[in-house]
Design a protein around this motif. Structure first.
Motif, mmCIF file in Angstrom:
data_model
loop_
_atom_site.group_PDB
_atom_site.id
_atom_site.type_symbol
_atom_site.label_atom_id
_atom_site.label_comp_id
_atom_site.label_asym_id
_atom_site.label_seq_id
_atom_site.Cartn_x
_atom_site.Cartn_y
_atom_site.Cartn_z
ATOM 1 N N LEU A 40 -0.982 2.535 -37.916
ATOM 2 C CA LEU A 40 -1.661 1.738 -38.927
ATOM 3 C C LEU A 40 -1.642 0.259 -38.542
ATOM 4 O O LEU A 40 -2.672 -0.421 -38.623
ATOM 5 N N GLY A 41 -0.504 -0.238 -38.091
ATOM 6 C CA GLY A 41 -0.414 -1.635 -37.684
ATOM 7 C C GLY A 41 -1.346 -1.962 -36.534
ATOM 8 O O GLY A 41 -2.026 -2.995 -36.541
ATOM 9 N N THR A 42 -1.411 -1.084 -35.549
ATOM 10 C CA THR A 42 -2.299 -1.308 -34.410
ATOM 11 C C THR A 42 -3.755 -1.308 -34.852
ATOM 12 O O THR A 42 -4.541 -2.160 -34.424
ATOM 13 N N VAL A 43 -4.125 -0.391 -35.727
ATOM 14 C CA VAL A 43 -5.513 -0.311 -36.192
ATOM 15 C C VAL A 43 -5.861 -1.538 -37.034
ATOM 16 O O VAL A 43 -6.956 -2.101 -36.890
ATOM 17 N N VAL A 44 -4.952 -1.982 -37.877
ATOM 18 C CA VAL A 44 -5.224 -3.170 -38.689
ATOM 19 C C VAL A 44 -5.428 -4.387 -37.793
ATOM 20 O O VAL A 44 -6.365 -5.159 -37.972
ATOM 21 N N VAL A 45 -4.558 -4.555 -36.805
ATOM 22 C CA VAL A 45 -4.620 -5.730 -35.936
ATOM 23 C C VAL A 45 -5.802 -5.666 -34.982
ATOM 24 O O VAL A 45 -6.486 -6.658 -34.751
ATOM 25 N N ARG A 46 -6.095 -4.485 -34.407
ATOM 26 C CA ARG A 46 -7.115 -4.366 -33.357
ATOM 27 C C ARG A 46 -8.413 -3.726 -33.795
ATOM 28 O O ARG A 46 -9.407 -3.835 -33.089
ATOM 29 N N GLY A 98 -5.344 0.831 -46.484
ATOM 30 C CA GLY A 98 -4.548 0.779 -45.264
ATOM 31 C C GLY A 98 -4.113 -0.644 -44.946
ATOM 32 O O GLY A 98 -2.959 -0.885 -44.569
ATOM 33 N N ILE A 99 -5.028 -1.579 -45.086
ATOM 34 C CA ILE A 99 -4.697 -2.995 -44.845
ATOM 35 C C ILE A 99 -3.654 -3.460 -45.847
ATOM 36 O O ILE A 99 -2.687 -4.145 -45.485
#
Length: 146
Positions: A40-46, A98-99
């Motif tokens: 989730l963190g990777t998807v939010v950031v990238r 998610g964000i």
């Protein structure tokens, strides 16, 4: 040979694992696994990000990532769609929920770390600050070696 002796290497590994588990235990506050939190963190950031690139960044096999993304999509945290540049490829993006979950966890972990760092004896916070470049370099080296 490394700049640390074998006992120091064990101490480093153990303390990093304890910090991670402590943060997980006190801040996850949801049904997400550590891997789901990372994805989730990777998807939010990238994001939006292709599933292949995401699998590489997270060190997951594509089948496992697909299952995980499906569960996270069902939970309303991610959404999958077709990559507009390549109709055969799938990409994933974070939803508003998610964000919000990523932001909540990031803020909770920062608060928790600040609380515990502030409670350390004099000089320890400065020692942690001085160690940050070395720890960041170690993390980068481990990521690059995947």
């Amino acid at each position: 040979m490394s700049g640390l002796d074998p006992d120091e290497l064990v101490r480093l590994r153990v303390v990093l694992a304890r910090i991670t588990r402590g943060l997980d235990r006190h801040s996850r506050g949801s049904d997400l696994t550590r891997t789901q939190v990372s994805v989730l963190g990777t998807v939010v950031v990238r994001g939006p990000i292709g599933m292949g690139e995401l699998a590489g960044l997270e060190g997951l096999n594509p089948t496992m990532l697909s299952r995980l993304a499906g569960k996270m999509e069902a939970a309303g945290l991610l959404v999958r769609d077709t990559d507009p540049a390549d109709g055969r490829a799938v990409r994933v993006a974070a939803t508003e929920a998610g964000i919000a979950e990523h932001t909540r966890q990031r803020e909770e972990r920062a608060r928790l770390l600040a609380e515990h760092v502030d409670g350390l004896p004099d000089g320890h916070a400065e020692g942690l600050r001085a160690a940050l470049p070395a720890l960041e370099a170690l993390a980068g080296s481990l990521r690059a070696s995947r």
